[in-house]
Design a protein around this motif. Structure first.
Motif, PDB file in Angstrom:
ATOM      1  N   GLU A   3      52.193  35.567  18.759  1.00  0.00           N
ATOM      2  CA  GLU A   3      51.725  34.610  17.762  1.00  0.00           C
ATOM      3  C   GLU A   3      52.858  33.670  17.401  1.00  0.00           C
ATOM      4  O   GLU A   3      53.969  34.087  17.116  1.00  0.00           O
ATOM      5  CB  GLU A   3      51.247  35.359  16.518  1.00  0.00           C
ATOM      6  CG  GLU A   3      50.566  34.456  15.529  1.00  0.00           C
ATOM      7  CD  GLU A   3      50.347  35.168  14.205  1.00  0.00           C
ATOM      8  OE1 GLU A   3      49.904  34.512  13.266  1.00  0.00           O
ATOM      9  OE2 GLU A   3      50.663  36.362  14.123  1.00  0.00           O
ATOM     10  N   THR A   5      53.343  29.897  15.297  1.00  0.00           N
ATOM     11  CA  THR A   5      52.701  28.790  14.602  1.00  0.00           C
ATOM     12  C   THR A   5      53.347  27.482  15.014  1.00  0.00           C
ATOM     13  O   THR A   5      54.536  27.276  14.833  1.00  0.00           O
ATOM     14  CB  THR A   5      52.794  28.988  13.085  1.00  0.00           C
ATOM     15  OG1 THR A   5      52.267  30.262  12.773  1.00  0.00           O
ATOM     16  CG2 THR A   5      51.999  27.938  12.346  1.00  0.00           C
ATOM     17  N   VAL A  11      47.501  27.928  16.013  1.00  0.00           N
ATOM     18  CA  VAL A  11      48.122  29.210  16.330  1.00  0.00           C
ATOM     19  C   VAL A  11      48.067  29.433  17.843  1.00  0.00           C
ATOM     20  O   VAL A  11      47.002  29.295  18.453  1.00  0.00           O
ATOM     21  CB  VAL A  11      47.368  30.358  15.627  1.00  0.00           C
ATOM     22  CG1 VAL A  11      48.031  31.697  15.940  1.00  0.00           C
ATOM     23  CG2 VAL A  11      47.331  30.123  14.133  1.00  0.00           C
ATOM     24  N   GLU A  12      49.199  29.734  18.412  1.00  0.00           N
ATOM     25  CA  GLU A  12      49.240  29.965  19.850  1.00  0.00           C
ATOM     26  C   GLU A  12      48.707  31.368  20.167  1.00  0.00           C
ATOM     27  O   GLU A  12      49.091  32.333  19.505  1.00  0.00           O
ATOM     28  CB  GLU A  12      50.682  29.816  20.336  1.00  0.00           C
ATOM     29  CG  GLU A  12      50.773  29.619  21.827  1.00  0.00           C
ATOM     30  CD  GLU A  12      52.154  29.165  22.248  1.00  0.00           C
ATOM     31  OE1 GLU A  12      52.634  29.719  23.237  1.00  0.00           O
ATOM     32  OE2 GLU A  12      52.736  28.277  21.579  1.00  0.00           O
ATOM     33  N   ILE A  13      47.840  31.471  21.154  1.00  0.00           N
ATOM     34  CA  ILE A  13      47.227  32.757  21.492  1.00  0.00           C
ATOM     35  C   ILE A  13      47.700  33.252  22.863  1.00  0.00           C
ATOM     36  O   ILE A  13      48.108  34.395  23.016  1.00  0.00           O
ATOM     37  CB  ILE A  13      45.677  32.658  21.498  1.00  0.00           C
ATOM     38  CG1 ILE A  13      45.162  32.026  20.201  1.00  0.00           C
ATOM     39  CG2 ILE A  13      45.039  34.017  21.746  1.00  0.00           C
ATOM     40  CD1 ILE A  13      45.417  32.833  18.944  1.00  0.00           C
TER      41      ILE A  13
ATOM     42  N   ALA B  17      41.299  36.934  17.650  1.00  0.00           N
ATOM     43  CA  ALA B  17      42.564  36.223  17.457  1.00  0.00           C
ATOM     44  C   ALA B  17      42.560  35.466  16.133  1.00  0.00           C
ATOM     45  O   ALA B  17      43.576  35.406  15.430  1.00  0.00           O
ATOM     46  CB  ALA B  17      42.816  35.267  18.620  1.00  0.00           C
ATOM     47  N   PHE B  20      43.036  37.949  13.338  1.00  0.00           N
ATOM     48  CA  PHE B  20      44.426  38.405  13.369  1.00  0.00           C
ATOM     49  C   PHE B  20      45.358  37.353  12.773  1.00  0.00           C
ATOM     50  O   PHE B  20      46.326  37.673  12.092  1.00  0.00           O
ATOM     51  CB  PHE B  20      44.830  38.704  14.816  1.00  0.00           C
ATOM     52  CG  PHE B  20      46.192  39.275  14.965  1.00  0.00           C
ATOM     53  CD1 PHE B  20      46.415  40.634  14.759  1.00  0.00           C
ATOM     54  CD2 PHE B  20      47.277  38.462  15.305  1.00  0.00           C
ATOM     55  CE1 PHE B  20      47.687  41.173  14.882  1.00  0.00           C
ATOM     56  CE2 PHE B  20      48.551  38.989  15.435  1.00  0.00           C
ATOM     57  CZ  PHE B  20      48.755  40.355  15.227  1.00  0.00           C
ATOM     58  N   SER B  21      45.037  36.080  13.007  1.00  0.00           N
ATOM     59  CA  SER B  21      45.897  34.999  12.536  1.00  0.00           C
ATOM     60  C   SER B  21      45.499  34.498  11.163  1.00  0.00           C
ATOM     61  O   SER B  21      46.085  33.554  10.655  1.00  0.00           O
ATOM     62  CB  SER B  21      45.845  33.820  13.514  1.00  0.00           C
ATOM     63  OG  SER B  21      45.854  34.264  14.828  1.00  0.00           O
ATOM     64  N   ILE B  23      42.708  32.965  10.376  1.00  0.00           N
ATOM     65  CA  ILE B  23      41.932  31.719  10.432  1.00  0.00           C
ATOM     66  C   ILE B  23      40.477  32.029  10.081  1.00  0.00           C
ATOM     67  O   ILE B  23      39.861  32.889  10.715  1.00  0.00           O
ATOM     68  CB  ILE B  23      42.008  31.083  11.837  1.00  0.00           C
ATOM     69  CG1 ILE B  23      43.441  30.624  12.134  1.00  0.00           C
ATOM     70  CG2 ILE B  23      41.039  29.922  11.968  1.00  0.00           C
ATOM     71  CD1 ILE B  23      43.627  30.052  13.515  1.00  0.00           C
ATOM     72  N   ASN B 117      41.989  27.316   6.136  1.00  0.00           N
ATOM     73  CA  ASN B 117      43.020  28.132   6.727  1.00  0.00           C
ATOM     74  C   ASN B 117      44.409  27.628   6.358  1.00  0.00           C
ATOM     75  O   ASN B 117      45.344  28.396   6.216  1.00  0.00           O
ATOM     76  CB  ASN B 117      42.841  28.146   8.235  1.00  0.00           C
ATOM     77  CG  ASN B 117      44.044  28.721   8.921  1.00  0.00           C
ATOM     78  OD1 ASN B 117      44.352  29.878   8.719  1.00  0.00           O
ATOM     79  ND2 ASN B 117      44.717  27.913   9.687  1.00  0.00           N
ATOM     80  N   ASP B 121      47.257  29.989   4.991  1.00  0.00           N
ATOM     81  CA  ASP B 121      48.603  30.097   5.573  1.00  0.00           C
ATOM     82  C   ASP B 121      49.669  30.006   4.485  1.00  0.00           C
ATOM     83  O   ASP B 121      50.638  30.754   4.472  1.00  0.00           O
ATOM     84  CB  ASP B 121      48.834  28.963   6.577  1.00  0.00           C
ATOM     85  CG  ASP B 121      48.366  29.367   7.971  1.00  0.00           C
ATOM     86  OD1 ASP B 121      48.438  28.525   8.855  1.00  0.00           O
ATOM     87  OD2 ASP B 121      47.922  30.516   8.137  1.00  0.00           O
TER      88      ASP B 121
END
Ligand code: ZN
Lengths: 230, 127
Positions: A3, A5, A11-13, B17, B20-21, B23, B117, B121
């Motif tokens: 992860e 930012t 967000v990079e996956i 994902a 998890f992030s 979002i 989001n 954050d």
């Protein structure tokens, strides 16, 4: 999971979309290797002669090895019934509307099989030259079949599957002359998309090339198990 | 058409994902698709719109980057990008090569979240 930012909202996956399939295929591959099963995934268009060739190979190879096959089809049990005539252990995977086999279907179908009792497992994929290309089934080698009647530019029309294959088998070679099959053009087309691909020519009707292909599979199996046991 | 299966896998991966992030509403998914991935973009876009209905991905855009075929040329001892997926030969010296280094990928590269989001954050960065 990685992860990072990039800015407050992105967000990079960086994950393979078919991650689940690939992880499952990796597990299958380990199971096959541990049990000493050598797995061949056969892909082709409908009508290329996969079932006919496979029935013949299972019959011949079955005299010396314990052979089994999984056959993927949208609906019927016809192919499995034909394959069973060889005496091999055969199970049909009916995919319904899905036009390819996925690792999960293989894992589910093999759940109650004792893999220790199998030397060679053939997977006859759904007749389709597009979709099966994307799905790793944990096989040792992927073989793409074409018949001499399909036209010399077919490999170029379906580059993804040819590029993902380890070997090509040209079926119905006894009809080559009658079908006006231009061998050199076909070989060139295969090599354009998969330089150096191994090519076998076979005919189930005359028996030409079938034993040669089987010998090659036996050699591949022993080379694989030798190298993986080191 | 395997794009429907791929769209399912993509949606599943993206939802995980996103959770998890942190979002809540995904605005866009950034994909990398190799020209040898065997995926038809239009079919994937269509399938994606269908499978994400009613999920946190509904309305999200697919932003797709095409990844060309990169091969290793054994003669030049260099990696080369092919202008077309085939013939697979070095565009500089013409040597045939089957050593594909890139061009088969099917990757979810990044997710873009909504405004909601952006606040999430900020909040989480205060912890
Ligand atoms: Zn070169």
């Amino acid at each position: 999971m990685q992860e990072l930012t990039l800015n407050p909202r992105i967000v990079e996956i960086r994950q393979n979309i078919l991650k689940k399939n690939d992880l499952l295929a990796r597990e299958l591959r380990k199971r096959f290797q541990k049990a000493g099963v050598y797995v061949v995934n056969l892909v082709s268009s409908p009508g290329a002669g996969k079932t006919t060739l496979l029935t013949e190979v299972l019959t011949r190879l079955g005299k010396r090895y314990r052979v089994a096959a999984l056959v993927g089809d949208l609906a019927t049990e016809n192919d499995a019934d034909r394959l069973r005539q060889s005496g091999a252990k055969v199970r049909q995977i009916t995919t319904g509307t899905v036009c390819h086999l996925e690792a999960e279907m293989i894992a589910r179908t093999l759940q109650d099989w004792d893999l220790e009792k199998i030397d060679f497992l053939f997977i006859e994929n759904v007749g389709n030259l597009v979709c099966p290309a994307s799905y790793d089934l944990g096989e040792n080698q992927r073989v793409v079949l074409f018949s001499v009647t399909e036209g010399e530019d077919k490999p170029v029309k379906y580059p993804t599957i040819v590029n993902s294959a380890d070997a090509a088998v040209i079926t119905k070679i006894d009809l080559a002359e009658a079908a006006g099959f231009q061998r050199e053009r076909f070989y060139e087309a295969l090599n354009q998309v998969r330089p150096g691909i191994r090519i076998h020519e076979v005919s189930v009707r005359t028996g030409e090339g079938v034993d040669e292909w089987i010998s090659r599979l036996e050699a591949d199996k022993s080379a694989f198990h030798m190298s993986s046991s080191v | 058409m395997h794009e429907l299966s791929i769209a399912h896998s993509l949606a599943e991966l993206a939802v995980e994902a996103a959770e998890f992030s942190g979002i809540k509403q995904v605005k866009a998914l950034y994909l990398k698709l190799g020209v040898l991935s065997g995926v038809v973009k239009e079919a994937l876009e269509f399938s994606f719109d269908v499978v994400v209905q009613g999920t946190s991905l509904e309305g999200a855009k697919l932003i797709i980057e095409d990844v060309p075929v990169t091969v290793f040329c054994p003669s030049c001892q260099e990696t080369r990008i092919l202008p077309e997926p085939f013939p697979m030969r070095c565009p500089v010296c013409g040597t045939k090569t089957g050593q594909v280094l890139a061009g088969r990928e099917m990757e979810l590269y990044a997710l873009e979240g909504g405004e909601e989001n952006a606040r999430a954050d900020l909040e989480s960065s205060n912890c």
